[in-house]
Structure formats: structure tokens, C-alpha cells
Design a protein around this motif. Structure first.
Motif, PDB file in Angstrom:
ATOM      1  N   PRO A  17       0.721  -1.187  -0.011  1.00  0.00           N
ATOM      2  CA  PRO A  17      -0.011  -0.054  -0.165  1.00  0.00           C
ATOM      3  C   PRO A  17       0.775   1.091  -0.051  1.00  0.00           C
ATOM      4  N   GLU A  18       1.852   1.282   0.734  1.00  0.00           N
ATOM      5  CA  GLU A  18       2.797   2.416   0.838  1.00  0.00           C
ATOM      6  C   GLU A  18       4.256   2.019  -0.091  1.00  0.00           C
ATOM      7  N   PRO A  19       4.843   2.763  -0.829  1.00  0.00           N
ATOM      8  CA  PRO A  19       4.190   4.187  -1.061  1.00  0.00           C
ATOM      9  C   PRO A  19       3.023   4.096  -2.186  1.00  0.00           C
ATOM     10  N   LYS A  20       2.192   5.188  -2.090  1.00  0.00           N
ATOM     11  CA  LYS A  20       0.989   4.926  -3.279  1.00  0.00           C
ATOM     12  C   LYS A  20       1.398   5.347  -4.503  1.00  0.00           C
ATOM     13  N   LEU A  21       0.582   4.327  -5.194  1.00  0.00           N
ATOM     14  CA  LEU A  21       0.968   4.407  -6.552  1.00  0.00           C
ATOM     15  C   LEU A  21      -0.066   4.754  -7.496  1.00  0.00           C
ATOM     16  N   THR A  22       0.151   5.368  -8.785  1.00  0.00           N
ATOM     17  CA  THR A  22      -1.037   6.035  -9.392  1.00  0.00           C
ATOM     18  C   THR A  22      -1.085   5.166 -10.846  1.00  0.00           C
ATOM     19  N   PRO A  23      -2.281   4.545 -11.137  1.00  0.00           N
ATOM     20  CA  PRO A  23      -2.261   3.693 -12.284  1.00  0.00           C
ATOM     21  C   PRO A  23      -2.565   4.809 -13.431  1.00  0.00           C
ATOM     22  N   VAL A  24      -1.806   4.543 -14.718  1.00  0.00           N
ATOM     23  CA  VAL A  24      -1.839   5.260 -15.844  1.00  0.00           C
ATOM     24  C   VAL A  24      -2.088   4.270 -17.232  1.00  0.00           C
ATOM     25  N   LEU A  25      -2.862   4.645 -18.007  1.00  0.00           N
ATOM     26  CA  LEU A  25      -3.018   3.804 -19.240  1.00  0.00           C
ATOM     27  C   LEU A  25      -1.701   4.242 -20.074  1.00  0.00           C
ATOM     28  N   ALA A  26      -1.088   3.221 -20.368  1.00  0.00           N
ATOM     29  CA  ALA A  26       0.379   3.372 -20.983  1.00  0.00           C
ATOM     30  C   ALA A  26      -0.023   3.124 -22.444  1.00  0.00           C
ATOM     31  N   LYS A  27      -0.741   1.990 -22.925  1.00  0.00           N
ATOM     32  CA  LYS A  27      -0.786   1.799 -24.255  1.00  0.00           C
ATOM     33  C   LYS A  27      -2.070   0.888 -24.382  1.00  0.00           C
TER      34      LYS A  27
END
Length: 213
Positions: free
Chosen positions: A199-209
Motif C-alpha cells: 500500500p505504501e508508497p502510494k501508486l497511480t495507475p496510468v493507461l500506457a498503451k
């Protein structure tokens, strides 16, 4: 003149008949009196059975015979065994289903990763993919994102999607792949991309492809 022997015999015979008739009448009267005893106002009714004819309650113990008790015990044991077997079977089916889902997810993930290896840029289907973060309360604290893939073309198509999980500095910490196969025009699928990071550190999901193929 003295009566003859035949005359005296006849007299004795008639006396016997009269005596027998008298005795018969007395006996008949006794029988009638016995049957009509206690008739009172309901003289023509049948006498009711006395209380002494009721079954003796002390002869009933309330305990079923040993054979019946044994049969009942066997029935209960059989029912419990059946319930246990059903629960075990349901648990086994659930495990098998989970394993099959995991296997299918891994297969699709591997297929999507393979399809994206030769893709330059972000791919040709970014506009057909949307992402929504799922509340951690619903995922047991795991970071997860719902990937909605919609076929906006006029023909059947398959899709491969890459999701990057980035830290606060923008660095890619983890990459996950999801996909949809043989999606009909206008239809959509919603696979979930799970992060395996703590859970830490917090991550952010990103649409890559996102590639349609």
C-alpha cells in the motif's frame, strides 16, 4: 278309588314342566334386571364402559424402541454426512473456478503483453479504453483499476492494454497487462488490473498503451 299308576306318572310329568317353567321365568327376570341396571331416565341406552377399561398410562415409558432410536440416529448421521459432502464439493468447485479464472487471466495477460511488444507509441485503441480506480475497501486494501474496453468499430476485434503504476515522482514501479478477445462491435469487457505492490508508497495507475488487433 285310587288313581292308576299311569295317572300318577302323568301328574308328576306335569309338575316337572311347571317347575321348569317357573325356574326359567325367574332366571329370565334376573337376566333382564342385570342388563337394565342403572338405566334411570335413559333406560333404553347401552351401558357406557367403566373407567377401568382405559389403558394404563404407566405402561407407556415415552422412550422409542431401540430399533427406532438406532434408525433415527443413522438418519441424522447420514444427513450430516451429506451436508458435509455437499459443502466440501461446493468448496472444491469454488477453488476450481478460482483457479480457472486465474489461469485465464494469466493467459490473457501474456497475450496482451505479446501483442504490445511491437507497438510504438500508445497504440491505436487508446480512445476505446477507460480506467476507473476501485475503492480499497472493496479490494481488501489492494490497489486495483477497472479497465473498460469498448469496441467502437464495425467489426469484431481483440484488444491489448498496458497499465503502468507510477510513484509520486512519475517512475514506473509496476506494469500490468489486460485484454479482451473477439469483442463484437459495440460490446465491452471490464477486466481488472491489480497491483502487487504494498500500500505504501502510494501508486497511480496510468493507461500506457492500448492496441486493437
Amino acid at each position: 278309588m285310587k288313581p292308576s299308576i299311569a295317572h300318577r306318572a302323568g301328574l308328576r310329568g306335569r309338575r316337572r314342566i311347571l317347575l321348569a317353567s317357573s325356574l326359567g321365568g325367574v332366571l329370565l327376570a334376573g337376566v333382564v334386571a342385570g342388563c337394565g341396571g342403572g338405566a334411570g331416565q335413559n333406560g333404553g341406552t347401552t351401558a357406557q364402559p367403566s373407567a377401568s377399561s382405559s389403558p394404563n398410562a404407566s405402561s407407556f415409558s415415552g422412550t422409542p424402541p431401540s430399533a427406532m432410536a438406532s434408525s433415527a440416529s443413522e438418519a441424522v448421521s447420514s444427513a450430516r454426512a451429506s451436508a458435509s459432502a455437499a459443502a466440501s464439493s461446493a468448496s472444491a468447485r469454488a477453488s476450481e473456478f478460482k483457479a480457472s479464472v486465474d489461469a485465464e487471466t494469466q493467459r490473457r495477460s501474456a497475450t496482451a503483453e505479446k501483442e504490445l511488444k511491437g507497438v510504438t507509441g500508445r497504440g491505436n485503441a487508446v480512445s476505446e479504453v477507460a480506467m476507473t480506480g476501485l475503492p480499497r475497501a472493496q479490494t481488501g486494501g489492494v490497489l486495483a483499476v477497472l479497465v473498460t474496453i469498448t469496441n467502437k468499430t464495425g467489426s469484431e476485434a481483440s484488444y491489448a492494454v498496458q497499465v503502468d503504476f507510477k510513484d509520486a515522482s512519475g517512475k514506473v514501479v509496476e506494469t500490468r497487462y489486460v485484454g479482451a478477445e473477439h469483442l463484437q462491435p459495440g460490446k465491452k469487457e471490464q477486466p481488472i488490473a491489480f497491483s502487487h505492490q504494498p500500500p505504501e508508497p502510494k501508486l497511480t495507475p496510468v493507461l500506457a498503451k492500448a492496441q486493437r488487433y
